[in-house]
Enzyme design. Structure first.
Site, short mmCIF file in Angstrom:
data_model
loop_
_atom_site.label_atom_id
_atom_site.label_comp_id
_atom_site.label_asym_id
_atom_site.label_seq_id
_atom_site.Cartn_x
_atom_site.Cartn_y
_atom_site.Cartn_z
N ALA A 48 0.84 -1.19 0.00
CA ALA A 48 0.00 0.00 0.00
C ALA A 48 0.88 1.25 0.00
O ALA A 48 2.10 1.14 -0.12
CB ALA A 48 -0.91 -0.02 1.23
N ASN A 49 0.29 2.42 0.10
CA ASN A 49 1.06 3.65 0.34
C ASN A 49 0.25 4.57 1.24
O ASN A 49 -0.89 4.25 1.58
CB ASN A 49 1.49 4.31 -0.98
CG ASN A 49 0.31 4.83 -1.77
OD1 ASN A 49 -0.41 5.72 -1.33
ND2 ASN A 49 0.08 4.23 -2.95
N ARG A 50 0.82 5.68 1.64
CA ARG A 50 0.23 6.52 2.68
C ARG A 50 -0.79 7.53 2.19
O ARG A 50 -1.24 8.37 2.97
CB ARG A 50 1.33 7.26 3.44
CG ARG A 50 2.24 6.36 4.23
CD ARG A 50 3.15 7.20 5.13
NE ARG A 50 4.25 6.41 5.66
CZ ARG A 50 4.12 5.58 6.69
NH1 ARG A 50 2.95 5.44 7.30
NH2 ARG A 50 5.17 4.90 7.11
N SER A 51 -1.18 7.48 0.91
CA SER A 51 -2.18 8.44 0.44
C SER A 51 -3.50 8.26 1.20
O SER A 51 -4.01 7.14 1.32
CB SER A 51 -2.42 8.25 -1.06
OG SER A 51 -3.55 9.01 -1.46
N ALA A 108 -2.30 8.21 -5.79
CA ALA A 108 -0.93 7.72 -5.62
C ALA A 108 -0.91 6.28 -6.11
O ALA A 108 -1.19 5.35 -5.37
CB ALA A 108 -0.51 7.82 -4.16
#
Ligand code: CTP
Ligand code: CA
Length: 218
Positions: free
Chosen positions: A33-36, A99
């Protein structure tokens, strides 16, 4: 209350927005995942609907309510986001705030077991949705990308503007603590030059961007 298709500076326009992160599966129970947070993209969708546009919001996995008057399509992976964007065309304006994971994993079909030791993940490139729209036969007449940068913010945005054939890059200076935060500091990079916007709440950045878009159609 916000009404669908209400009168406003963008009434009659279809605005396509991507927002949030993507999740790329490693196995049936794990993802990269990512932090968006999705907050900026959702705020732009809300502002676009309030300006009278028909809004399609393609959202990665986020826990945010759907803004009033917005048609939302939920996706998980970058490939699903690319497919949903393609299916939503044509659009007058596309604003790609998501993102998107640059790579996907060749996922295992069964859960990886700890006892088998650390896995060796194999990555493959994901489609670049913004670059695909840049040369698409149904290219939106105003194509806007976002770029979150920690350094050389404007130079990096300029190179994305040309490599992806976008009209504008909304360059977001993330050298501070803005991923998941409530404020953004924007440099709007276009072929005409750079506009430096003061740091503002994401809702205010959204309204400013939508007003700037309405200007292009006036
Ligand atoms: N983008 C996209 N599809 C991708 C990757 C990025 O549509 N597979 C879009 C983003 O939504 C954003 C813009 O391209 O509007 C810039 O994304 P960014 O990650 O900054 O650009 P990259 O080309 O992936 O460069 P890098 O991550 O190396 O900075
Ligand atoms: Ca990227």
């Amino acid at each position: 209350a916000v009404e669908v298709g209400q009168a406003g500076p963008l009434s009659g326009k279809h605005i396509l927005i991507t927002a949030g992160p993507t999740h790329e599966p490693i196995d049936p129970v794990r993802v990269i995942a990512n932090r968006s947070s999705g907050k900026q993209g959702f705020a732009i969708a809300a502002a676009a609907a309030q300006a009278g546009a028909r809004v399609t919001l393609v959202a990665g996995p986020v826990s945010l309510p759907t803004p009033g008057g917005v048609a939302r399509v939920d996706v998980e992976t970058a490939q699903q986001m690319a497919d949903a964007v393609e299916a939503a065309l044509p659009a007058d304006v596309a604003i790609l705030v998501a993102a998107v994971a640059d790579w996907r994993v060749e996922a295992a079909t069964k859960k990886l077991k700890k006892g088998d030791g650390p896995p060796e993940l194999r990555f493959a490139p994901n489609p670049d949705i913004l670059a695909t729209l840049g040369t698409h036969p149904d290219r939106p007449s105003l194509l806007i990308g976002f770029a979150a940068e920690t350094n050389d913010v404007v130079a990096n945005a300029r190179s994305k503007l040309s490599s992806k054939k976008a009209d504008w890059i909304v360059a977001n200076d993330v050298s501070g603590n803005v991923m998941g935060g409530s404020h953004n500091r924007i440099h709007l990079v276009t072929s005409d030059g750079v506009e430096d916007w003061p740091e503002a709440a994401k809702e205010d950045v959204a309204r400013h961007l939508i007003a700037r878009i309405a200007q292009e159609f006036s």
